[in-house]
Design a protein around this motif. Structure first.
Motif, short mmCIF file in Angstrom:
data_model
loop_
_atom_site.label_atom_id
_atom_site.label_comp_id
_atom_site.label_asym_id
_atom_site.label_seq_id
_atom_site.Cartn_x
_atom_site.Cartn_y
_atom_site.Cartn_z
N VAL A 11 -12.86 -40.11 9.06
CA VAL A 11 -12.27 -40.42 10.37
C VAL A 11 -13.38 -40.73 11.38
CG1 VAL A 11 -10.98 -39.46 12.32
CG2 VAL A 11 -10.18 -39.07 9.99
N MET A 12 -14.46 -39.93 11.32
CA MET A 12 -15.59 -40.17 12.22
C MET A 12 -16.15 -41.59 12.00
SD MET A 12 -16.29 -37.71 14.23
CE MET A 12 -17.83 -38.44 14.80
N GLY A 18 -13.06 -31.61 5.20
CA GLY A 18 -14.33 -32.06 5.76
C GLY A 18 -14.64 -33.53 5.43
N GLY A 19 -14.42 -33.91 4.18
CA GLY A 19 -14.70 -35.28 3.77
C GLY A 19 -13.80 -36.27 4.51
N VAL A 27 -11.42 -47.02 5.75
CA VAL A 27 -12.33 -45.97 5.29
C VAL A 27 -11.75 -45.20 4.10
CG1 VAL A 27 -13.50 -45.70 7.49
CG2 VAL A 27 -11.50 -44.30 6.99
N GLY A 28 -10.68 -45.73 3.53
CA GLY A 28 -10.18 -45.19 2.28
C GLY A 28 -9.42 -43.88 2.39
N ILE A 29 -8.65 -43.72 3.45
CA ILE A 29 -7.82 -42.53 3.56
C ILE A 29 -6.42 -42.88 3.07
CG2 ILE A 29 -6.71 -40.97 5.20
CD1 ILE A 29 -9.27 -40.82 6.70
N PRO A 30 -5.92 -42.14 2.08
CA PRO A 30 -4.59 -42.46 1.55
C PRO A 30 -3.48 -42.15 2.57
CG PRO A 30 -5.49 -40.50 0.50
CD PRO A 30 -6.57 -41.04 1.37
#
Lengths: 348, 298
Positions: free
Chosen positions: A172-173, A166-167, A148-151
């Protein structure tokens, strides 16, 4: 009752027929969802649009059978992969939730449990549905965060929700919802609580994941911009009923139902100069569900309403182009002015 | 460098759940509350005393010396001697263990049963909730000691039965508090979210709701220990609890009241001990509540 047609949809993954969900108070019954029909084609995105209280969220909760007291799914069918979900036992439903149908919620701030780390929460799906060990689940969670593109996911996985923006939380959701590779994702206003730039990122991410994983999406929103950007088909809901169901291009080009036209006209437009024209609004407000109009639900606010509209409720009828519409104007029984111009032509 | 960029994304911290307070803020608030810190320190001291004390005291708590009875405090007997010439200081130190034991275990019973009932009641609601809460109302309607007394008189007077009866009498308080917090937590979106993931009720209740309702439970447990100690001593005082020659404070107080005018210390010292321990737990509990309750700012 009209069924979703074969011309429009080849292979629906989910089909809802005459779904009815009501909330009961001591004195009366509030029909939040009243005979809703629509289908979600495989691998496509269906948008459900409507004002607050139109029943769009209740519809999505009814699909997963998450309606709580005093609400109840009263009737209809929810056909998922050929089986009616309303006939399933609670244990069978638990197998489906999160595994085959997932849901993401509106508020990323409150949709994560504050006492667990992000990794523990994503692991939850793996532990419930795939009986994975904690260690394995945690490794998979890192992969999901990457997806999901979280660094720096290795570090993020150990953080608590309050440490994320929030983003990030909405990402994460999405990771949680997609952990078990569901075939249908229900997104209940996934971007409403986010600011505009983050909104675009999240929508982009969802589209990208849909292309990669091939899932179908139900996008619940009140934002027509989101619909235009992400959806293939749209169901417009008004007071617990679908009033128009169309391919997204048709809906924006030739909206038919006066309510849809009203919704579109209330958007600011950039393609024509509106300097001396004011933004239009739909007059009046949504009547209380406890006090339903007798005929067409939209009649009290409709500028074209005639005798028949106030007396009888129109059916959801199919038009030549395969779209569906619930309005007397497009039927032979129409008793109002013969040449009504709903003014639904739009240039873009 | 990379680290900094990533952190730039994070918003300022916001408390999402009203029942969860950050550990840091908790300590800050707690340390500032002087009486609570003193109460906590006293409780720690009491526990150490109960564990080590009995091995260090100069006299055995039950050795009688009738030649030396009802003596006032002296260098040999710090708190004096009672009507059988036993050393009151040694008896108080030995009684500390009994008092804390009764307090902790009865509250543990009340906590386990009460929390379970309360969380089930709050989560499922409806008829189950109505039935459980009405039973709790009935228990609450009795004045505390009367209920404990009734249970003890059915079970028979012994320390073990005192623990059971005091435990039962502290069930409704926990049930009510936990039910209330559960009602608030179960409406939160993350409970819906785990439901949508396919979690069953057991998982939702014990993994997701319970950790979010712990702070009121901790506070209530501390305050309940004080009440339990008081009730247990009361039962021993009227002869329904610990039996002689056990150095239970309530029983000692009861013995001493016959010599109030001749040797007041025999009654006063165990009475004072009860007061100090109960007070310590009460102010500690109050401090915890202030530190854990986000509604009480500053």
């Amino acid at each position: 009752m009209t069924k979703a047609t074969d011309t429009l949809i080849e292979e629906p993954i989910l089909e809802i027929r005459n779904l009815q969900t009501s909330f009961f108070t001591d004195k009366f019954e509030v029909k939040a969802v009243d005979g809703v029909n629509f289908a979600v084609p495989k691998g496509k995105t269906l948008g459900i649009v409507g004002e607050s209280g139109s029943g769009k969220s209740i519809t999505s909760l009814s699909i997963l059978r998450l309606i709580q007291n005093p609400g109840k799914v009263k009737g209809g069918e929810v056909i998922f992969k050929g089986e009616n979900l309303l006939d399933k036992t609670e244990a069978q439903m638990r197998q489906i939730r999160g595994n085959e149908i997932s849901m993401i919620f509106q508020e990323p701030m409150t949709s994560l449990n504050p006492v667990y780390t992000v990794g523990q929460q994503i692991s939850e799906s793996f532990q419930i549905h795939q009986k994975m060990s904690k260690k394995e689940a945690m490794l998979r969670s890192v992969e999901m965060l990457k997806l999901v593109g979280i660094p720096s996911p290795e570090r993020r996985v150990k953080q608590y929700p309050h440490e994320l923006s929030g983003g990030m939380r909405q990402r994460v959701m999405i990771a949680m919802a997609l952990a078990c590779d569901p075939e249908l994702l229900i997104a209940d206003e996934p971007t409403t609580a986010l600011d505009v730039t983050i909104q675009a990122q999240i929508l982009e991410l969802m589209k990208d994941l849909q292309n990669r994983l091939g899932m179908s999406i139900i996008m619940i929103t009140h934002d027509l911009g989101v619909v235009a950007e992400t959806c293939d088909y749209v169901a417009v809901m008004y007071m617990g009923k679908v009033v128009e169901y169309a391919a997204v291009k048709d809906l924006f080009k030739h909206p038919k139902h006066p309510y849809t036209v009203g919704l579109l006209n209330s958007l600011p437009r950039h393609d024509i100069d509106l300097e001396d024209e004011e933004l239009q609004v739909i007059k009046g407000s949504v009547p209380s569900p406890a006090d339903m109009p007798k005929g067409c639900r939209f009649a009290p606010r409709c500028p074209f309403a005639s005798e028949i509209c106030r007396e009888r409720l129109p059916d959801l009828e199919e038009s030549e182009d395969g779209n569906q519409i619930r309005c007397w104007i497009y039927t032979d029984e129409w008793d109002g002015e013969p040449e009504v111009n709903v003014n639904g032509e739009r240039t873009s | 460098m990379n680290e900094e960029i990533n952190n730039g994304n994070a918003l300022p911290q916001t408390t999402v759940n009203p029942n969860v307070v950050k550990m840091k803020t908790f300590w800050k608030k707690f340390i500032r509350n002087k009486p609570a810190v003193i109460g906590g320190a006293l409780i720690l001291f009491f526990i150490l005393t109960a564990l080590i004390g009995p091995h260090l005291v100069p006299h055995s708590p039950n050795v009688q010396n009738l030649a030396n009875k009802l003596n006032g405090p002296s260098a040999e007997h710090w708190f004096g001697t009672d009507q059988y010439g036993r050393d009151i200081f040694s008896r108080i130190i030995n009684g500390m263990g009994i008092t804390l034991y009764v307090g902790f275990f009865s509250v543990t019973i009340g906590l386990i049963v009460g929390v379970t009932l309360g969380i089930i009641s709050g989560y499922y609601g409806g008829k189950l909730d109505a039935i459980i809460m009405r039973i709790m109302d009935v228990l609450l309607a009795f004045p505390g000691i009367l209920l404990a007394l009734a249970i003890v008189s059915v079970l028979g007077g012994s320390l073990q039965n005192v623990i059971i009866s005091v435990g039962i009498f502290s069930i409704p308080v926990f049930a009510r508090i936990v039910r209330g917090s559960t009602l608030a937590v179960r409406k939160l979106e993350y409970i819906d979210a785990v439901k949508a993931l396919g979690a069953n009720d057991f998982r939702i209740i014990f993994k997701h709701i319970l950790p979010n309702v712990t702070s009121p439970i901790i506070v209530q447990a501390t305050l309940s220990i004080a009440t339990s100690i008081l009730t247990a001593s009361g039962l021993s005082f009227i002869g329904m609890g610990a039996q002689p020659p056990m150095p239970e404070w309530g029983a000692m107080l009861s013995d001493g009241r016959n010599y109030m005018y001749d040797a007041g210390h025999v009654a006063a010292i165990p009475g004072l001990a009860i007061v100090v321990v109960v007070l310590a737990f009460n102010i500690f509990g109050d401090g915890l509540r202030d530190a854990l309750d986000p509604k009480m700012k500053n």
